[in-house]
Design a protein around this motif. Sequence first.
Motif, short mmCIF file in Angstrom:
data_model
loop_
_atom_site.label_atom_id
_atom_site.label_comp_id
_atom_site.label_asym_id
_atom_site.label_seq_id
_atom_site.Cartn_x
_atom_site.Cartn_y
_atom_site.Cartn_z
N ARG A 1 41.89 65.04 61.68
CA ARG A 1 41.30 63.74 61.35
C ARG A 1 40.74 63.06 62.60
O ARG A 1 39.64 62.50 62.57
N VAL B 1 46.54 65.31 61.07
CA VAL B 1 46.22 64.11 61.86
C VAL B 1 45.30 64.48 63.02
O VAL B 1 44.35 63.76 63.34
N THR C 1 44.76 60.23 53.65
CA THR C 1 45.87 60.62 54.53
C THR C 1 47.19 60.51 53.79
O THR C 1 48.05 61.40 53.86
N PHE D 1 50.14 60.14 68.19
CA PHE D 1 50.08 59.74 66.78
C PHE D 1 49.58 58.31 66.63
O PHE D 1 48.91 57.97 65.64
N ASP E 1 45.83 56.92 65.72
CA ASP E 1 45.39 56.82 64.33
C ASP E 1 45.93 55.56 63.68
O ASP E 1 45.21 54.82 63.01
#
Length: 208
Positions: free
Chosen positions: A167, A164, A184, A107, A110
């Motif tokens: 993305r 995510v 987002t 995570f 990002d």
Amino acid sequence: ILSADNAVALAAIARTSRSPEQERLALNIGIGLAMLLRVGLIALAQWVLQSAWVQLLAAAYLFWLFINHLRQSSQDAADGKTGLASPSQSRHLLQTVLLLGFTDLAFSIDSVAAAVAVSDQILLISTGAVIGIIALRFTSGLFIRWLDEYERLESAGFLSVAFVALRLLIHVLIPELNQPDWLTLVVVFVLFAWGFSVRIPMEADHAG
């Protein structure tokens, strides 16, 4: 703010033990590992952000989390389970800690990209990351309780995990395409509004 979906994923991983003491221990150790990994990621931010294969690995891992959630949900529905983890579904402490650490790392690619865009000072970004990790520890603890109270919350969290991942994938395959952070935030807000829309009746909590 961008870590709300991260908190749900970490809470879902930690609560598989169904032991409050082990959940807290796994979160504390796992978040400590996540802090070290995130600071290391920040130190290597420029290299990571220029390495497409690292971002593809992170996207693949997040997609795997989402697909694994769908598979487990389908299996639980077919077996008529209540959502409580069976002994075979429970994980050992070390496995849970490693999953927590590496899930946060995936995570973080990002969020670190967003932080690097704000400042190029590693010490400043690292301080912000530590504050974010501490906040993540407490929000994950809250989400463990909320996952038992809101029927759709776990699905909403894993849908945002898939978002995510998508993305990240788009960023690698179509780097010239602008993906604003506000998009987002809007998507995560909508998903979590849906996730908190259905609360499990208190009678169901006491049944059985």
